[in-house]
Every structure is written in structure tokens, then in C-alpha cells.
Design a protein around this motif. Sequence first.
Motif, PDB file in Angstrom:
ATOM      1  N   MET A 199       0.931  -1.061  -0.166  1.00 37.55           N
ATOM      2  CA  MET A 199      -0.074  -0.119  -0.167  1.00 37.55           C
ATOM      3  C   MET A 199       0.717   1.636   0.160  1.00 37.55           C
ATOM      4  O   MET A 199       1.963   1.437   0.671  1.00 37.55           O
ATOM      5  CB  MET A 199      -0.797   0.139   0.849  1.00 37.55           C
ATOM      6  N   ASN A 200       0.121   2.539  -0.688  1.00 38.60           N
ATOM      7  CA  ASN A 200       1.385   3.921  -1.316  1.00 38.60           C
ATOM      8  C   ASN A 200      -0.167   4.773  -1.123  1.00 38.60           C
ATOM      9  O   ASN A 200      -0.566   4.570  -0.722  1.00 38.60           O
ATOM     10  CB  ASN A 200       1.821   3.723  -1.703  1.00 38.60           C
ATOM     11  N   MET A 201       0.603   5.583   0.144  1.00 38.71           N
ATOM     12  CA  MET A 201      -0.001   7.344  -0.068  1.00 38.71           C
ATOM     13  C   MET A 201       0.245   8.116  -0.665  1.00 38.71           C
ATOM     14  O   MET A 201       1.687   8.272  -0.257  1.00 38.71           O
ATOM     15  CB  MET A 201      -0.901   7.203   1.092  1.00 38.71           C
ATOM     16  N   GLN A 202      -0.040   8.922  -1.395  1.00 33.26           N
ATOM     17  CA  GLN A 202       0.697  10.338  -1.611  1.00 33.26           C
ATOM     18  C   GLN A 202      -0.554  11.318  -2.022  1.00 33.26           C
ATOM     19  O   GLN A 202      -1.848  10.722  -2.336  1.00 33.26           O
ATOM     20  CB  GLN A 202       0.838  10.110  -3.228  1.00 33.26           C
ATOM     21  N   TYR A 203      -0.790  12.298  -1.749  1.00 28.42           N
ATOM     22  CA  TYR A 203      -0.911  13.746  -1.168  1.00 28.42           C
ATOM     23  C   TYR A 203      -0.505  14.105  -2.353  1.00 28.42           C
ATOM     24  O   TYR A 203       0.621  15.090  -1.943  1.00 28.42           O
ATOM     25  CB  TYR A 203      -0.919  14.195   0.040  1.00 28.42           C
ATOM     26  N   ASP A 204      -1.487  15.015  -3.883  1.00 27.28           N
ATOM     27  CA  ASP A 204      -1.525  16.235  -4.068  1.00 27.28           C
ATOM     28  C   ASP A 204      -1.915  17.494  -3.529  1.00 27.28           C
ATOM     29  O   ASP A 204      -3.587  17.733  -4.066  1.00 27.28           O
ATOM     30  CB  ASP A 204      -2.125  15.802  -5.073  1.00 27.28           C
ATOM     31  N   LYS A 205      -1.377  18.775  -2.857  1.00 22.92           N
ATOM     32  CA  LYS A 205      -1.448  19.805  -2.237  1.00 22.92           C
ATOM     33  C   LYS A 205      -1.961  20.514  -3.311  1.00 22.92           C
ATOM     34  O   LYS A 205      -3.010  20.648  -2.839  1.00 22.92           O
ATOM     35  CB  LYS A 205      -1.023  20.309  -1.527  1.00 22.92           C
ATOM     36  N   GLU A 206      -2.041  20.482  -4.317  1.00 15.82           N
ATOM     37  CA  GLU A 206      -2.387  21.328  -5.323  1.00 15.82           C
ATOM     38  C   GLU A 206      -3.635  21.472  -5.692  1.00 15.82           C
ATOM     39  O   GLU A 206      -4.543  22.324  -5.441  1.00 15.82           O
ATOM     40  CB  GLU A 206      -2.091  21.866  -6.744  1.00 15.82           C
ATOM     41  N   ALA A 207      -3.472  19.821  -5.863  1.00 12.82           N
ATOM     42  CA  ALA A 207      -6.027  19.404  -6.297  1.00 12.82           C
ATOM     43  C   ALA A 207      -6.105  18.838  -5.297  1.00 12.82           C
ATOM     44  O   ALA A 207      -7.723  18.609  -4.665  1.00 12.82           O
ATOM     45  CB  ALA A 207      -5.484  17.958  -6.738  1.00 12.82           C
ATOM     46  N   ASP A 208      -5.382  19.204  -3.384  1.00 13.61           N
ATOM     47  CA  ASP A 208      -6.467  18.412  -3.068  1.00 13.61           C
ATOM     48  C   ASP A 208      -6.461  17.368  -2.581  1.00 13.61           C
ATOM     49  O   ASP A 208      -7.640  16.971  -2.264  1.00 13.61           O
ATOM     50  CB  ASP A 208      -7.048  19.895  -2.478  1.00 13.61           C
ATOM     51  N   ALA A 209      -6.035  16.607  -3.345  1.00  9.13           N
ATOM     52  CA  ALA A 209      -6.228  15.265  -3.345  1.00  9.13           C
ATOM     53  C   ALA A 209      -5.311  13.731  -3.231  1.00  9.13           C
ATOM     54  O   ALA A 209      -4.455  14.442  -2.886  1.00  9.13           O
ATOM     55  CB  ALA A 209      -5.998  14.437  -4.720  1.00  9.13           C
ATOM     56  N   LEU A 210      -5.890  12.775  -1.380  1.00  6.62           N
ATOM     57  CA  LEU A 210      -5.199  12.237  -1.193  1.00  6.62           C
ATOM     58  C   LEU A 210      -5.298  10.605  -2.652  1.00  6.62           C
ATOM     59  O   LEU A 210      -6.602  10.363  -2.220  1.00  6.62           O
ATOM     60  CB  LEU A 210      -5.751  11.382  -0.041  1.00  6.62           C
ATOM     61  N   TYR A 211      -4.465   9.896  -2.609  1.00  4.92           N
ATOM     62  CA  TYR A 211      -4.047   8.800  -3.086  1.00  4.92           C
ATOM     63  C   TYR A 211      -4.270   7.262  -2.325  1.00  4.92           C
ATOM     64  O   TYR A 211      -3.244   7.767  -1.477  1.00  4.92           O
ATOM     65  CB  TYR A 211      -4.130   8.702  -4.935  1.00  4.92           C
ATOM     66  N   ILE A 212      -4.764   6.640  -2.588  1.00  6.28           N
ATOM     67  CA  ILE A 212      -4.237   5.293  -1.693  1.00  6.28           C
ATOM     68  C   ILE A 212      -4.148   4.122  -2.699  1.00  6.28           C
ATOM     69  O   ILE A 212      -4.759   3.609  -3.735  1.00  6.28           O
ATOM     70  CB  ILE A 212      -5.835   5.151  -0.424  1.00  6.28           C
ATOM     71  N   LYS A 213      -2.895   3.247  -3.303  1.00  7.62           N
ATOM     72  CA  LYS A 213      -2.825   2.925  -3.725  1.00  7.62           C
ATOM     73  C   LYS A 213      -2.269   1.621  -3.129  1.00  7.62           C
ATOM     74  O   LYS A 213      -1.291   1.269  -2.097  1.00  7.62           O
ATOM     75  CB  LYS A 213      -0.991   3.015  -4.559  1.00  7.62           C
ATOM     76  N   LEU A 214      -3.238   0.346  -3.528  1.00  7.38           N
ATOM     77  CA  LEU A 214      -3.409  -0.955  -2.825  1.00  7.38           C
ATOM     78  C   LEU A 214      -2.720  -2.125  -4.129  1.00  7.38           C
ATOM     79  O   LEU A 214      -2.471  -3.126  -2.702  1.00  7.38           O
ATOM     80  CB  LEU A 214      -5.352  -1.334  -2.640  1.00  7.38           C
ATOM     81  N   SER A 215      -2.676  -1.944  -5.418  1.00  4.56           N
ATOM     82  CA  SER A 215      -2.317  -2.171  -5.778  1.00  4.56           C
ATOM     83  C   SER A 215      -1.258  -2.191  -6.606  1.00  4.56           C
ATOM     84  O   SER A 215      -1.743  -0.906  -7.130  1.00  4.56           O
ATOM     85  CB  SER A 215      -2.992  -3.801  -6.127  1.00  4.56           C
TER      86      SER A 215
END
Length: 75
Positions: A1-17
Amino acid sequence: MNMQYDKEADALYIKLSENNIVESEEKENNIILDYDSEKNIVGIEILYFVKNHKQSIFPVFKEVEEAVWKSDVAG
């Protein structure tokens, strides 16, 4: 699992696979699920993450935000 946050877009992405994304679907308002070819969820994107969730997820976020803002102005 990996998480990334894009501050400009205010979007959190959680990569599960690591599987390739073949389909995406907005399940709830501002929550998008990514699926692989076998309909397994491989990622979750939460749009407007801080804007919509900062008070419920980060109860002290306002104080931290103000402290960071003050340090940016001062420094």
C-alpha cells in the motif's frame, strides 16, 4: 500500500495494488475507486481531502495550519 497527497489538487490517493487500472468509478461524492481487469479495487482517490475532512480527521489541524502559516510569513 502506498499513499500520496497532491497539495495543489487537494487529493489523497491510496494505491492498494500494482495491478493496472482498467476502470474508475465515482462511488460517492469526490471518492473515486480504481479497478483492475478482475474488478479488484487497486486504488482510492479522495478529492478535496483536506477541505472536506480536516476537522473530522485532524482535530487539531486548524492550530497546525495556523502555526505553519505564521512560520511561513515570519521566515
